[in-house]
Design a protein around this motif. Sequence first.
Motif, PDB file in Angstrom:
ATOM      1  N   GLN A 150     -14.116 -16.355 -22.264  1.00  0.00           N
ATOM      2  CA  GLN A 150     -12.941 -16.037 -21.468  1.00  0.00           C
ATOM      3  C   GLN A 150     -12.376 -14.662 -21.803  1.00  0.00           C
ATOM      4  OE1 GLN A 150     -10.163 -19.283 -21.858  1.00  0.00           O
ATOM      5  NE2 GLN A 150     -11.482 -20.724 -20.773  1.00  0.00           N
ATOM      6  N   PRO A 153     -15.491  -9.476 -19.987  1.00  0.00           N
ATOM      7  CA  PRO A 153     -15.198  -9.078 -18.599  1.00  0.00           C
ATOM      8  C   PRO A 153     -16.303  -9.478 -17.636  1.00  0.00           C
ATOM      9  CG  PRO A 153     -15.974  -7.202 -19.851  1.00  0.00           C
ATOM     10  CD  PRO A 153     -15.889  -8.349 -20.828  1.00  0.00           C
ATOM     11  N   ASN A 155     -17.551 -12.758 -14.670  1.00  0.00           N
ATOM     12  CA  ASN A 155     -16.999 -13.739 -13.749  1.00  0.00           C
ATOM     13  C   ASN A 155     -17.730 -15.077 -13.830  1.00  0.00           C
ATOM     14  OD1 ASN A 155     -14.934 -12.248 -12.477  1.00  0.00           O
ATOM     15  ND2 ASN A 155     -16.416 -11.220 -11.154  1.00  0.00           N
ATOM     16  N   ASN A 174     -10.709 -11.951 -19.610  1.00  0.00           N
ATOM     17  CA  ASN A 174      -9.569 -11.069 -19.857  1.00  0.00           C
ATOM     18  C   ASN A 174      -9.512 -10.741 -21.350  1.00  0.00           C
ATOM     19  OD1 ASN A 174      -7.117  -9.800 -20.138  1.00  0.00           O
ATOM     20  ND2 ASN A 174      -5.889 -11.471 -19.317  1.00  0.00           N
ATOM     21  N   ASP A 176      -7.432  -9.198 -22.965  1.00  0.00           N
ATOM     22  CA  ASP A 176      -6.061  -9.147 -23.490  1.00  0.00           C
ATOM     23  C   ASP A 176      -5.466 -10.533 -23.738  1.00  0.00           C
ATOM     24  OD1 ASP A 176      -5.963  -6.350 -23.442  1.00  0.00           O
ATOM     25  OD2 ASP A 176      -5.411  -6.335 -21.321  1.00  0.00           O
ATOM     26  N   LEU A 177      -6.269 -11.609 -23.625  1.00  0.00           N
ATOM     27  CA  LEU A 177      -5.746 -12.947 -23.854  1.00  0.00           C
ATOM     28  C   LEU A 177      -5.249 -13.112 -25.284  1.00  0.00           C
ATOM     29  CD1 LEU A 177      -8.319 -15.330 -22.094  1.00  0.00           C
ATOM     30  CD2 LEU A 177      -5.954 -14.883 -21.416  1.00  0.00           C
ATOM     31  N   SER A 213      -6.359 -20.128 -15.624  1.00  0.00           N
ATOM     32  CA  SER A 213      -6.814 -19.192 -14.601  1.00  0.00           C
ATOM     33  C   SER A 213      -5.694 -18.999 -13.596  1.00  0.00           C
ATOM     34  CB  SER A 213      -8.072 -19.721 -13.902  1.00  0.00           C
ATOM     35  OG  SER A 213      -7.837 -20.992 -13.336  1.00  0.00           O
ATOM     36  N   GLU A 214      -5.597 -17.813 -13.039  1.00  0.00           N
ATOM     37  CA  GLU A 214      -4.532 -17.529 -12.075  1.00  0.00           C
ATOM     38  C   GLU A 214      -4.612 -18.505 -10.899  1.00  0.00           C
ATOM     39  OE1 GLU A 214      -3.684 -12.804 -12.257  1.00  0.00           O
ATOM     40  OE2 GLU A 214      -5.653 -13.391 -11.522  1.00  0.00           O
ATOM     41  N   ARG A 238      -7.473  -7.960  -4.456  1.00  0.00           N
ATOM     42  CA  ARG A 238      -8.215  -9.071  -5.070  1.00  0.00           C
ATOM     43  C   ARG A 238      -9.110  -9.790  -4.048  1.00  0.00           C
ATOM     44  NH1 ARG A 238      -6.126 -11.507  -9.599  1.00  0.00           N
ATOM     45  NH2 ARG A 238      -4.751 -10.133 -10.813  1.00  0.00           N
ATOM     46  N   TYR A 257      -8.331 -14.085 -12.613  1.00  0.00           N
ATOM     47  CA  TYR A 257      -8.616 -13.846 -14.027  1.00  0.00           C
ATOM     48  C   TYR A 257      -7.986 -14.943 -14.886  1.00  0.00           C
ATOM     49  CZ  TYR A 257      -9.979  -9.162 -12.516  1.00  0.00           C
ATOM     50  OH  TYR A 257     -10.601  -8.118 -11.882  1.00  0.00           O
ATOM     51  N   VAL A 259      -5.554 -15.860 -17.746  1.00  0.00           N
ATOM     52  CA  VAL A 259      -4.329 -15.210 -18.217  1.00  0.00           C
ATOM     53  C   VAL A 259      -3.593 -16.169 -19.139  1.00  0.00           C
ATOM     54  CG1 VAL A 259      -4.044 -13.752 -16.168  1.00  0.00           C
ATOM     55  CG2 VAL A 259      -3.006 -16.044 -16.217  1.00  0.00           C
TER      56      VAL A 259
END
Length: 287
Positions: A150, A153, A155, A174, A176-177, A213-214, A238, A257, A259
């Motif tokens: 996760q 980068p 999919n 992501n 930055d998680l 996930s978003e 997107r 993504y 998040v």
Amino acid sequence: STFVADAVLNGKTSIVLPGGNIAWAAGVQYRRNYFKSDFSDLGNALTNPCVNTLDFGNTNCTGAVRNGPSVFLGVATPQDLESGIYAGFGELSVPITQTLQAQIAARYEDYGGQVGSTFNPKVALRWQATEWLALRASAGSTFRGPPDAQLAPNNVTSLQQIAGSFRAVDIGGNPDLKPEKAKTYNLGAIFKIAGLRATIDWWQFDFDNPIVSEPVSGLVNAVFPTSGADCANPLVNRFTFNNNGCAAANITRLQTYFVNGAQVKTSGFDIAGDYKWDQVLSGGDIT
């Protein structure tokens, strides 16, 4: 796969309470996580990125999304990931009296990189009120670090309903998680009367930064509210549309993504019990 190495020490201190000596445990841990994914040529974005790569050798796909020969399900990129995590932990067992026990514990984990570290304490009490009744309570925090897959980068493709039809939805990693955390609370009772043993516990978990996930519906509704299409919304980037352009009915693909999401609070009761009848049958007990 995961490699784990632990070193743990434990013993009793010279501090004596009415219930006995305070005991302790402490240790360190190292974990090495490995994640590898391989795909057949038809599902490999490096081998067949476009719908017509097999037929014409084309690798310059139209649009930003590589669909691959299977189009709707998409393709994925092979991954070979690994990470190291360092941890330290300690615990005290405190016999306050013969009937009242306490435990104090803490754990520190360092994920390195952009993920960072987390420190989580816990305290628990258990009181043997009578021979048949014990009360217990605890408060602390827990955590879950983001998996390597996760953070990368790349999919993962899912199929979800958008505007009344199934569409391909890509869920991207992501880097930055942050670790998700939860404050945890518990109050409970233990009953033991003759052949009956029962427990009842109230619990509450307050999650911070849960890894999610978003939400697809949220993204779709932001760009395509009931009043019409908001094609100037930056989130429109997107979406991938067919040749008819920006409209909900023309969506062919959506990029989302992983998040750290909004806070979540949940609570409830756990109730359990069993009863044992001794020597009911010639073969033994029934529970």
